[in-house]
Design a protein around this motif. Structure first.
Motif, short mmCIF file in Angstrom:
data_model
loop_
_atom_site.label_atom_id
_atom_site.label_comp_id
_atom_site.label_asym_id
_atom_site.label_seq_id
_atom_site.Cartn_x
_atom_site.Cartn_y
_atom_site.Cartn_z
N LEU A 128 77.60 139.78 58.35
CA LEU A 128 76.84 141.02 58.48
C LEU A 128 75.83 140.98 59.63
O LEU A 128 75.07 141.94 59.81
CB LEU A 128 76.11 141.32 57.17
CG LEU A 128 77.00 141.51 55.93
CD1 LEU A 128 76.15 141.76 54.69
CD2 LEU A 128 77.97 142.67 56.14
N ALA A 129 75.83 139.91 60.38
CA ALA A 129 74.87 139.79 61.47
C ALA A 129 75.04 140.88 62.52
O ALA A 129 74.06 141.30 63.16
CB ALA A 129 74.99 138.41 62.13
N ASP A 130 76.27 141.38 62.68
CA ASP A 130 76.53 142.41 63.68
C ASP A 130 76.40 143.82 63.14
O ASP A 130 76.61 144.79 63.86
CB ASP A 130 77.93 142.23 64.27
CG ASP A 130 78.06 140.95 65.08
OD1 ASP A 130 77.05 140.52 65.66
OD2 ASP A 130 79.17 140.39 65.11
N GLY A 131 76.08 143.94 61.85
CA GLY A 131 75.91 145.28 61.28
C GLY A 131 76.48 145.38 59.88
O GLY A 131 77.14 144.46 59.38
N PRO A 132 76.21 146.49 59.20
CA PRO A 132 76.63 146.65 57.80
C PRO A 132 78.14 146.78 57.66
O PRO A 132 78.85 147.13 58.61
CB PRO A 132 75.92 147.94 57.38
CG PRO A 132 75.69 148.69 58.64
CD PRO A 132 75.45 147.65 59.70
N ARG A 133 78.60 146.50 56.44
CA ARG A 133 80.03 146.58 56.12
C ARG A 133 80.21 147.24 54.75
O ARG A 133 79.33 147.16 53.88
CB ARG A 133 80.65 145.19 56.08
CG ARG A 133 80.56 144.41 57.38
CD ARG A 133 81.67 144.78 58.34
NE ARG A 133 81.70 143.90 59.50
CZ ARG A 133 82.72 143.81 60.34
NH1 ARG A 133 83.81 144.52 60.11
NH2 ARG A 133 82.67 143.00 61.38
N ARG A 134 81.39 147.81 54.55
CA ARG A 134 81.72 148.37 53.25
C ARG A 134 81.99 147.26 52.24
O ARG A 134 82.40 146.15 52.61
CB ARG A 134 82.95 149.28 53.35
CG ARG A 134 82.71 150.52 54.20
CD ARG A 134 83.99 151.33 54.33
NE ARG A 134 83.78 152.50 55.17
CZ ARG A 134 83.37 153.69 54.73
NH1 ARG A 134 83.15 153.86 53.43
NH2 ARG A 134 83.20 154.69 55.56
N GLN A 135 81.80 147.58 50.98
CA GLN A 135 81.98 146.59 49.92
C GLN A 135 83.39 146.01 49.94
O GLN A 135 83.56 144.80 49.75
CB GLN A 135 81.69 147.23 48.56
CG GLN A 135 81.84 146.26 47.39
CD GLN A 135 81.39 146.86 46.08
OE1 GLN A 135 80.55 147.75 46.05
NE2 GLN A 135 81.96 146.38 45.00
#
Length: 351
Positions: A128-135
């Motif tokens: 997640l260091a590069d940004g949010p993700r879906r579950q």
């Protein structure tokens, strides 16, 4: 001199006053969720309805804007439930409950170990260091590492995650997009665990008290022994309820008179005012109606409305109208007040 005895009607009004349900206030969403010790929101629209019933002049965009700007965040906190919190409270409350929640999850998930959770946290910090993700993406990434399927969502007590808007807003209710708290929140650091626990107890009592020791313990998910240890470090006042149970409370919190008028208010599913020990203490959900509000056949509690401070029926929204289903007969004046408040809620929903 023995402790003052507080009747059920006094305890009910104390709860409603502290929950801003006796009189609407003009607080901002971020100040309101702080005053409420967090706003429980497994169902995102509940937070919006909850603030409509508590704040004067509240518009849905007020909360959506606060979520997008990070002035309010959504994350797991007390009892591993989604709460809307200010950034400061997020750091304090998650610090206060982390150890107990980790232990609880490891007890109920025998296929997940602390080593699994630590490994999953490390994977997510990188992923997640590069940004949010879906579950779904997060679950797939953890599966690639051979980690147990149920390590998510409990890993949220090993790595700090927040729900990232527009997920978890009125327009997009499902809170299924996650990001690292450190990259989403404004700068700030958490207090040490003892200070965090003391702060959480103080805030719970200010928002839900007076309360018994078991009531206090249920809110964060601690055992009674560790809860007593925290309470002993605080300067508290003490009362008894009508059944002789000792209650503790912060000083100078409101205790309205038993005959203080109570307005009709509408609440969404999972509003915390209806949950846990404080609800039964104040008799806010009459015993004969409890199964109509909470039932094993329902995935969530039913939207309800309060008359004279107690749950008197359910409501639903359909085609721009708010339809009410009372549990029993209402007086003519009560029906008028329910209809008026339902009309205000409908106008707010469709605005």
């Amino acid at each position: 001199m023995g402790e003052r005895v507080l009747g059920d009607d006094e305890l009910l009004r104390a709860l409603l006053a502290r929950q801003m349900l006796l009189e609407r206030t003009d607080l901002t969403p971020e100040r309101a969720v702080e005053k409420l010790a967090g706003l429980q929101t497994q169902n995102a629209p509940t937070g919006y309805v909850g603030l409509f019933s508590r704040l004067s002049g509240f518009a849905r965009t007020d909360l959506t804007d606060a979520l997008h700007s990070g002035r309010v965040v959504q994350a797991w906190a007390m009892r591993s439930t989604i709460h809307m919190l200010s950034p400061r409270d997020y750091r304090t409350f998650t610090t206060a409950v982390r150890a107990a929640q980790r232990a609880s999850w490891l007890r109920v998930l025998p296929d997940v170990t602390d080593e699994h959770a630590v490994a999953a946290a490390a994977v997510l910090r990188e992923y997640l260091a590069d940004g949010p993700r879906r579950q779904a993406e997060i679950a797939a990434r953890l599966a690639e590492e051979g980690l147990p399927k149920r390590v998510f969502p409990c890993v949220q007590h090993w790595v700090e995650l927040v729900r990232v808007p527009p997920a978890g807003t009125w327009e997009t209710p499902r809170a299924h997009v996650y990001g690292l708290a450190d990259t989403w929140l404004r700068a700030g650091s958490a207090p040490d665990e003892d200070a965090a626990r003391a702060e959480l107890v103080t805030r719970y009592l200010a928002a839900f008290g007076p309360a018994s020791v078991p009531d206090v313990a249920r809110f964060p998910g601690w055992n009674v022994t560790e809860t007593r240890a925290v309470l002993e470090s605080l300067d508290l006042r003490r009362f008894r309820d009508e059944r002789g149970v000792e209650l503790v409370d912060v000083r100078r919190a409101p205790l309205p008179h038993a005959d203080t008028p109570v307005p009709v208010r509408f609440l969404g599913p999972f509003d915390a005012v209806l949950l846990l020990g404080h609800a039964s203490r104040a008799r806010i959900v009459p015993a004969e109606h409890r199964e109509k509000v909470f039932a094993t056949s329902m995935p969530r509690s039913t939207p309800t409305f309060l008359v004279d401070g107690r749950v008197a029926g359910t409501w639903s929204q359909r085609d721009g109208r708010v339809e009410v289903t009372p549990f029993g007969p209402l007086t003519a004046s009560q029906q008028r007040e329910v209809d008026d408040e339902a009309g205000r809620l409908a106008a707010w929903i469709t605005a």
